[in-house]
Scaffold this motif. Sequence first.
Motif, PDB file in Angstrom:
ATOM      1  N   ILE A 111       0.862  -1.190   0.000  1.00  0.00           N
ATOM      2  CA  ILE A 111       0.000   0.000   0.000  1.00  0.00           C
ATOM      3  C   ILE A 111       0.894   1.234   0.000  1.00  0.00           C
ATOM      4  CG2 ILE A 111      -1.780   1.273   1.282  1.00  0.00           C
ATOM      5  CD1 ILE A 111      -2.505  -1.502   2.583  1.00  0.00           C
ATOM      6  N   ALA A 112       0.568   2.190  -0.863  1.00  0.00           N
ATOM      7  CA  ALA A 112       1.342   3.433  -0.914  1.00  0.00           C
ATOM      8  C   ALA A 112       0.417   4.596  -0.618  1.00  0.00           C
ATOM      9  CB  ALA A 112       1.957   3.597  -2.296  1.00  0.00           C
ATOM     10  N   ALA A 113       0.964   5.639  -0.018  1.00  0.00           N
ATOM     11  CA  ALA A 113       0.159   6.835   0.268  1.00  0.00           C
ATOM     12  C   ALA A 113       1.041   8.069   0.209  1.00  0.00           C
ATOM     13  CB  ALA A 113      -0.480   6.715   1.648  1.00  0.00           C
ATOM     14  N   ARG A 114       0.423   9.168  -0.204  1.00  0.00           N
ATOM     15  CA  ARG A 114       1.179  10.422  -0.324  1.00  0.00           C
ATOM     16  C   ARG A 114       0.431  11.540   0.399  1.00  0.00           C
ATOM     17  NH1 ARG A 114       2.840  13.270  -6.025  1.00  0.00           N
ATOM     18  NH2 ARG A 114       4.415  14.682  -5.199  1.00  0.00           N
ATOM     19  N   ASP A 115       1.164  12.405   1.063  1.00  0.00           N
ATOM     20  CA  ASP A 115       0.523  13.426   1.903  1.00  0.00           C
ATOM     21  C   ASP A 115      -0.378  14.353   1.077  1.00  0.00           C
ATOM     22  OD1 ASP A 115       1.891  16.108   1.314  1.00  0.00           O
ATOM     23  OD2 ASP A 115       3.614  14.822   1.670  1.00  0.00           O
ATOM     24  N   PRO A 116      -1.354  14.986   1.736  1.00  0.00           N
ATOM     25  CA  PRO A 116      -2.359  15.769   0.998  1.00  0.00           C
ATOM     26  C   PRO A 116      -1.795  16.966   0.237  1.00  0.00           C
ATOM     27  CG  PRO A 116      -3.113  15.270   3.218  1.00  0.00           C
ATOM     28  CD  PRO A 116      -1.685  14.841   3.160  1.00  0.00           C
ATOM     29  N   ASN A 117      -0.561  17.356   0.523  1.00  0.00           N
ATOM     30  CA  ASN A 117       0.063  18.447  -0.234  1.00  0.00           C
ATOM     31  C   ASN A 117       0.998  17.942  -1.332  1.00  0.00           C
ATOM     32  OD1 ASN A 117      -0.333  19.460   2.753  1.00  0.00           O
ATOM     33  ND2 ASN A 117      -0.490  21.227   1.404  1.00  0.00           N
ATOM     34  N   GLY A 118       1.247  16.658  -1.336  1.00  0.00           N
ATOM     35  CA  GLY A 118       2.166  16.103  -2.342  1.00  0.00           C
ATOM     36  C   GLY A 118       3.564  16.675  -2.231  1.00  0.00           C
ATOM     37  N   ILE A 119       4.019  16.890  -0.998  1.00  0.00           N
ATOM     38  CA  ILE A 119       5.321  17.555  -0.820  1.00  0.00           C
ATOM     39  C   ILE A 119       6.455  16.638  -1.283  1.00  0.00           C
ATOM     40  CG2 ILE A 119       6.920  18.589   0.862  1.00  0.00           C
ATOM     41  CD1 ILE A 119       4.386  19.390   2.498  1.00  0.00           C
ATOM     42  N   ARG A 120       6.451  15.413  -0.786  1.00  0.00           N
ATOM     43  CA  ARG A 120       7.498  14.474  -1.214  1.00  0.00           C
ATOM     44  C   ARG A 120       6.983  13.662  -2.410  1.00  0.00           C
ATOM     45  NH1 ARG A 120      10.700  16.949   1.387  1.00  0.00           N
ATOM     46  NH2 ARG A 120      11.518  16.928  -0.703  1.00  0.00           N
ATOM     47  N   PRO A 121       7.898  13.278  -3.292  1.00  0.00           N
ATOM     48  CA  PRO A 121       7.465  12.612  -4.524  1.00  0.00           C
ATOM     49  C   PRO A 121       7.141  11.125  -4.338  1.00  0.00           C
ATOM     50  CG  PRO A 121       9.857  12.851  -4.492  1.00  0.00           C
ATOM     51  CD  PRO A 121       9.349  13.502  -3.237  1.00  0.00           C
ATOM     52  N   LEU A 122       6.243  10.626  -5.172  1.00  0.00           N
ATOM     53  CA  LEU A 122       5.931   9.193  -5.202  1.00  0.00           C
ATOM     54  C   LEU A 122       5.270   8.872  -6.544  1.00  0.00           C
ATOM     55  CD1 LEU A 122       5.984   6.507  -3.647  1.00  0.00           C
ATOM     56  CD2 LEU A 122       3.766   7.094  -2.677  1.00  0.00           C
ATOM     57  N   VAL A 123       5.874   7.950  -7.263  1.00  0.00           N
ATOM     58  CA  VAL A 123       5.425   7.659  -8.625  1.00  0.00           C
ATOM     59  C   VAL A 123       5.051   6.179  -8.751  1.00  0.00           C
ATOM     60  CG1 VAL A 123       6.042   7.910 -11.066  1.00  0.00           C
ATOM     61  CG2 VAL A 123       7.191   9.309  -9.369  1.00  0.00           C
ATOM     62  N   LEU A 124       3.994   5.943  -9.539  1.00  0.00           N
ATOM     63  CA  LEU A 124       3.571   4.571  -9.838  1.00  0.00           C
ATOM     64  C   LEU A 124       4.087   4.203 -11.229  1.00  0.00           C
ATOM     65  CD1 LEU A 124       1.639   2.121  -9.082  1.00  0.00           C
ATOM     66  CD2 LEU A 124      -0.105   3.331 -10.419  1.00  0.00           C
ATOM     67  N   GLY A 125       4.645   3.003 -11.348  1.00  0.00           N
ATOM     68  CA  GLY A 125       5.141   2.557 -12.650  1.00  0.00           C
ATOM     69  C   GLY A 125       4.734   1.126 -12.914  1.00  0.00           C
ATOM     70  N   LYS A 126       5.035   0.662 -14.116  1.00  0.00           N
ATOM     71  CA  LYS A 126       4.657  -0.693 -14.484  1.00  0.00           C
ATOM     72  C   LYS A 126       5.791  -1.356 -15.243  1.00  0.00           C
ATOM     73  CE  LYS A 126       0.639  -3.207 -15.401  1.00  0.00           C
ATOM     74  NZ  LYS A 126       0.057  -3.843 -16.525  1.00  0.00           N
ATOM     75  N   LEU A 127       5.983  -2.609 -14.952  1.00  0.00           N
ATOM     76  CA  LEU A 127       6.984  -3.404 -15.679  1.00  0.00           C
ATOM     77  C   LEU A 127       6.315  -4.746 -15.970  1.00  0.00           C
ATOM     78  CD1 LEU A 127       9.933  -4.174 -16.561  1.00  0.00           C
ATOM     79  CD2 LEU A 127      10.321  -4.853 -14.197  1.00  0.00           C
ATOM     80  N   GLY A 128       5.889  -4.958 -17.217  1.00  0.00           N
ATOM     81  CA  GLY A 128       5.128  -6.174 -17.521  1.00  0.00           C
ATOM     82  C   GLY A 128       3.897  -6.235 -16.633  1.00  0.00           C
ATOM     83  N   ARG A 129       3.781  -7.344 -15.843  1.00  0.00           N
ATOM     84  CA  ARG A 129       2.631  -7.465 -14.945  1.00  0.00           C
ATOM     85  C   ARG A 129       2.908  -6.907 -13.552  1.00  0.00           C
ATOM     86  NH1 ARG A 129      -0.554 -12.368 -15.690  1.00  0.00           N
ATOM     87  NH2 ARG A 129      -0.773 -12.695 -17.895  1.00  0.00           N
TER      88      ARG A 129
END
Length: 455
Positions: free
Chosen positions: A169-187
């Motif tokens: 599970i990933a979560a990012r603060d309501p201001n988006g201060i620190r970065p967090l990216v979703l990516g995909k590799l095959g499945r």
Amino acid sequence: MCGIFGVTNNKNAAKLAYVGLFTLQHRGQESAGMVADDNGALSHHGDMGLVNKVFTADVLDGLRGRSAIGHIRYSTTGSSHVKNAQPLFFNSCLGQLAVAHNGNLTNAARLRAELQKTGAIFQSTTDSEIIIHLMAKYRGKTLEDTIAKNLPRLEGSYAFLFMAPGKVIAARDPNGIRPLVLGKLGRSYILASETCAIDVVGGNALREIEPGEMVTIEGGRPGFRRFAKAAPYTRCIFEQVYFARPDSVIVGRTVQLARREIGAMLAREMKGIKADIVSGIPDSGTAYALGFAQESGIPYQTVFMRNHYTGRSFIQPDQALREFTARLKLAPIKDVIKGHSILLIDDSLVRGTTSRKIVKSLKRAGAKKVIMAIASPAVISPCYYGIDTPDKGELIANNLSTDKIRRYIGADELYYISLESLTAACGNNSDRRFCAGCFTGIYPTKIGRFGGSGG
Ligand code: AMP
């Protein structure tokens, strides 16, 4: 100043996480750790040191399973201890649970004191542990409900990765201060602090986790939900200025391009300036200098040779080491410097220590004139969200005028870019704003009595 990386649904999960963490090593060099999920049984390893020291081939082989989350840590002074290496790993009323955190909680001292009063026993001194104690105390129906219920109690900045048997599970603060990216590799789905780590493992970045958003990856599929209304986006602008890797994409373009644009904006602000060559303090200064050179017509030259084996000088928490590695790191290329007036760009000026050393080094190598140009405004206020800036008293721009700073660093001239130009070059617009608290003293969240030494 930390990096996080997670991967799901991949037979080489721990190995991919190793590569991802290795790619994010610039975000912290103090400790590294990983938790892997082998059909619902979590295993953990964490230690002090660089990624390639912490994870030997044997250790990686032992981290079995198809999902892994990892963390690399930069610690602020005084908390450099293996017990703070993340992911933190717990066997609790919630079952096996791991957490990796990038950010800083500004209400950590208060929350910790409250939790301790009612019996919580902390195993680390990081603020990142607070979320686990909150979750153990205030539970919801599902793990996701529990997380969603407790995240709003936190103030400050956070990008979290949680791992429980069968899910990440990933979560990012309501201001988006620190970065967090979703990516995909095959499945496989990947979560990372920066896109460069997704690229290096061969994946594609899909999108950022939005401010106030959570994603659960379970059974090979992501499920999204909100735990808080998104406040206006206020990403940390220091990611572009200094911290992020040039090949990472932030708001639609690589950091390298953003830095070249910042350099060009700086050249526009300094229109008419005369110098024989323009150069940057490697590595981050180089892109600024290239942009400046293109805009101004002053030729770019490399004036410093960087020794790549020393690590980032600042990232050593101890002052004695920091001084030593700084001197070791940059060597002047004398023929290029001698007899020339040099316009030198650095990303930031904090205490003035680096600029002072660099100017001295250029003068000693025979520079006729040194014009220092800084690709960010004067740092006047600490960062409460995870970038390691010293206390207000140590910030030179708080104590001295620009001309006195110029004299202190020994430069013939000193310029800073304006905040307007910096944010414009990074893509500021009405729904895409930045946190520039270190340059303005204005912060996007409440700042309590600061007690964090987070992830
Ligand atoms: P100073 O020497 O104190 O003026 O710090 C400025 C120098 O340190 C610049 O060369 C930056 O590249 C680097 N720097 C600025 N902020 C940080 C930070 N939070 N962590 C590590 N390095 C930094």
